[in-house]
Design a protein around this motif. Structure first.
Motif, PDB file in Angstrom:
ATOM      1  N   PHE A 108      38.580  25.256  11.312  1.00  0.00           N
ATOM      2  CA  PHE A 108      38.376  26.700  11.301  1.00  0.00           C
ATOM      3  C   PHE A 108      38.925  27.325  10.018  1.00  0.00           C
ATOM      4  O   PHE A 108      38.265  28.127   9.362  1.00  0.00           O
ATOM      5  N   PHE A 109      40.159  26.942   9.641  1.00  0.00           N
ATOM      6  CA  PHE A 109      40.742  27.502   8.424  1.00  0.00           C
ATOM      7  C   PHE A 109      39.969  27.094   7.180  1.00  0.00           C
ATOM      8  O   PHE A 109      39.787  27.892   6.262  1.00  0.00           O
ATOM      9  N   VAL A 110      39.497  25.856   7.146  1.00  0.00           N
ATOM     10  CA  VAL A 110      38.717  25.406   5.997  1.00  0.00           C
ATOM     11  C   VAL A 110      37.395  26.162   5.934  1.00  0.00           C
ATOM     12  O   VAL A 110      36.962  26.578   4.854  1.00  0.00           O
ATOM     13  N   ILE A 111      36.763  26.382   7.070  1.00  0.00           N
ATOM     14  CA  ILE A 111      35.509  27.132   7.076  1.00  0.00           C
ATOM     15  C   ILE A 111      35.738  28.544   6.564  1.00  0.00           C
ATOM     16  O   ILE A 111      34.966  29.064   5.756  1.00  0.00           O
ATOM     17  N   CYS A 112      36.813  29.169   7.010  1.00  0.00           N
ATOM     18  CA  CYS A 112      37.076  30.560   6.613  1.00  0.00           C
ATOM     19  C   CYS A 112      37.454  30.690   5.147  1.00  0.00           C
ATOM     20  O   CYS A 112      37.030  31.634   4.487  1.00  0.00           O
ATOM     21  N   PHE A 113      38.268  29.773   4.648  1.00  0.00           N
ATOM     22  CA  PHE A 113      38.827  29.963   3.311  1.00  0.00           C
ATOM     23  C   PHE A 113      38.214  29.091   2.225  1.00  0.00           C
ATOM     24  O   PHE A 113      38.463  29.348   1.052  1.00  0.00           O
ATOM     25  N   ALA A 114      37.441  28.097   2.568  1.00  0.00           N
ATOM     26  CA  ALA A 114      36.863  27.236   1.542  1.00  0.00           C
ATOM     27  C   ALA A 114      35.338  27.241   1.562  1.00  0.00           C
ATOM     28  O   ALA A 114      34.712  27.290   0.504  1.00  0.00           O
ATOM     29  N   CYS A 115      34.735  27.213   2.736  1.00  0.00           N
ATOM     30  CA  CYS A 115      33.280  27.149   2.801  1.00  0.00           C
ATOM     31  C   CYS A 115      32.619  28.446   2.350  1.00  0.00           C
ATOM     32  O   CYS A 115      31.568  28.414   1.714  1.00  0.00           O
ATOM     33  N   ILE A 116      33.225  29.565   2.659  1.00  0.00           N
ATOM     34  CA  ILE A 116      32.625  30.847   2.277  1.00  0.00           C
ATOM     35  C   ILE A 116      32.540  30.974   0.750  1.00  0.00           C
ATOM     36  O   ILE A 116      31.481  31.323   0.225  1.00  0.00           O
ATOM     37  N   PRO A 117      33.603  30.680  -0.012  1.00  0.00           N
ATOM     38  CA  PRO A 117      33.447  30.709  -1.475  1.00  0.00           C
ATOM     39  C   PRO A 117      32.441  29.680  -1.991  1.00  0.00           C
ATOM     40  O   PRO A 117      31.735  29.942  -2.971  1.00  0.00           O
ATOM     41  N   SER A 118      32.340  28.534  -1.337  1.00  0.00           N
ATOM     42  CA  SER A 118      31.371  27.525  -1.757  1.00  0.00           C
ATOM     43  C   SER A 118      29.944  28.016  -1.578  1.00  0.00           C
ATOM     44  O   SER A 118      29.099  27.837  -2.460  1.00  0.00           O
ATOM     45  N   VAL A 119      29.686  28.638  -0.462  1.00  0.00           N
ATOM     46  CA  VAL A 119      28.351  29.183  -0.217  1.00  0.00           C
ATOM     47  C   VAL A 119      28.080  30.351  -1.167  1.00  0.00           C
ATOM     48  O   VAL A 119      26.962  30.494  -1.684  1.00  0.00           O
ATOM     49  N   ALA A 120      29.092  31.166  -1.426  1.00  0.00           N
ATOM     50  CA  ALA A 120      28.917  32.270  -2.375  1.00  0.00           C
ATOM     51  C   ALA A 120      28.570  31.738  -3.765  1.00  0.00           C
ATOM     52  O   ALA A 120      27.709  32.294  -4.459  1.00  0.00           O
ATOM     53  N   LEU A 121      29.215  30.638  -4.182  1.00  0.00           N
ATOM     54  CA  LEU A 121      28.883  30.020  -5.464  1.00  0.00           C
ATOM     55  C   LEU A 121      27.440  29.538  -5.478  1.00  0.00           C
ATOM     56  O   LEU A 121      26.709  29.764  -6.453  1.00  0.00           O
ATOM     57  N   ALA A 122      27.012  28.883  -4.416  1.00  0.00           N
ATOM     58  CA  ALA A 122      25.641  28.375  -4.343  1.00  0.00           C
ATOM     59  C   ALA A 122      24.628  29.513  -4.400  1.00  0.00           C
ATOM     60  O   ALA A 122      23.616  29.428  -5.119  1.00  0.00           O
ATOM     61  N   VAL A 123      24.893  30.580  -3.683  1.00  0.00           N
ATOM     62  CA  VAL A 123      23.976  31.730  -3.688  1.00  0.00           C
ATOM     63  C   VAL A 123      23.946  32.374  -5.069  1.00  0.00           C
ATOM     64  O   VAL A 123      22.880  32.726  -5.581  1.00  0.00           O
ATOM     65  N   TRP A 124      25.118  32.511  -5.706  1.00  0.00           N
ATOM     66  CA  TRP A 124      25.160  33.104  -7.043  1.00  0.00           C
ATOM     67  C   TRP A 124      24.376  32.261  -8.053  1.00  0.00           C
ATOM     68  O   TRP A 124      23.610  32.793  -8.857  1.00  0.00           O
ATOM     69  N   ILE A 125      24.562  30.928  -8.012  1.00  0.00           N
ATOM     70  CA  ILE A 125      23.817  30.049  -8.924  1.00  0.00           C
ATOM     71  C   ILE A 125      22.321  30.176  -8.684  1.00  0.00           C
ATOM     72  O   ILE A 125      21.532  30.241  -9.632  1.00  0.00           O
ATOM     73  N   GLU A 126      21.935  30.254  -7.422  1.00  0.00           N
ATOM     74  CA  GLU A 126      20.505  30.348  -7.094  1.00  0.00           C
ATOM     75  C   GLU A 126      19.917  31.678  -7.549  1.00  0.00           C
ATOM     76  O   GLU A 126      18.833  31.717  -8.143  1.00  0.00           O
ATOM     77  N   VAL A 127      20.618  32.768  -7.303  1.00  0.00           N
ATOM     78  CA  VAL A 127      20.086  34.091  -7.662  1.00  0.00           C
ATOM     79  C   VAL A 127      20.124  34.315  -9.172  1.00  0.00           C
ATOM     80  O   VAL A 127      19.165  34.824  -9.761  1.00  0.00           O
ATOM     81  N   ALA A 128      21.199  33.932  -9.813  1.00  0.00           N
ATOM     82  CA  ALA A 128      21.353  34.193 -11.242  1.00  0.00           C
ATOM     83  C   ALA A 128      20.475  33.298 -12.112  1.00  0.00           C
ATOM     84  O   ALA A 128      19.968  33.740 -13.146  1.00  0.00           O
ATOM     85  N   PHE A 129      20.300  32.054 -11.711  1.00  0.00           N
ATOM     86  CA  PHE A 129      19.618  31.101 -12.582  1.00  0.00           C
ATOM     87  C   PHE A 129      18.355  30.493 -11.979  1.00  0.00           C
ATOM     88  O   PHE A 129      17.678  29.723 -12.662  1.00  0.00           O
ATOM     89  N   SER A 130      18.022  30.791 -10.745  1.00  0.00           N
ATOM     90  CA  SER A 130      16.900  30.143 -10.043  1.00  0.00           C
ATOM     91  C   SER A 130      16.958  28.630 -10.264  1.00  0.00           C
ATOM     92  O   SER A 130      15.990  27.996 -10.693  1.00  0.00           O
TER      93      SER A 130
END
Length: 141
Positions: free
Chosen positions: A58-80
């Protein structure tokens, strides 16, 4: 010297994050990556009291997975970016932020359970309540 009173209380952060025995601070908590030992090899503390359940995940999902997904979304939106870019950027970032914290978090939760004497909740039976009827109510004192 197996009584808990004979050992000084050790802070859960100090012992748990180092994955050491919560009673003596010397023995190891784990056999493998996340498998708890049956007992401490130094002081003999039985680890059967420990049940961190899904707390570390639970703690890893809250504090590590969310930034990882945010990075993936940013890379996808910014650079396709194509999939192979995510394979070499997002996947290693996600693995490095999610897997290494699991062991110290589980150790911290086990040490906290020992330090605070956490145990499973129990229901009060009706005969126990009736025997306590002659005690004053806490608000009436």
């Amino acid at each position: 010297m197996s009584s808990d009173d004979a050992w000084p209380p050790l802070p859960p952060v100090q012992t748990g994050l180092r994955c050491r025995c919560p009673r003596c601070g010397q023995g190891h908590l784990f056999n493998g990556f996340l498998t708890l030992r049956p007992s401490c090899e130094v002081c003999g503390l039985d680890y059967s009291f420990a049940d961190p359940a899904d707390g570390p995940a639970f703690f890893v999902i809250c504090f590590a997975c969310i930034p990882s997904v945010a990075l993936a979304v940013w890379i996808e939106v910014a650079f396709s970016a194509p999939y192979w870019v995510h394979l070499f950027t997002t996947l290693p970032f996600m693995l490095l932020t999610c897997i290494p914290p699991l062991r110290p978090l589980k150790g911290w939760l086990v040490a906290s359970q020992y330090f605070y004497k956490a145990e499973e909740g129990k229901l009060v039976r009706s005969e126990q309540v009736s025997s306590n009827d002659n005690l004053p109510h806490p608000r009436s004192v």
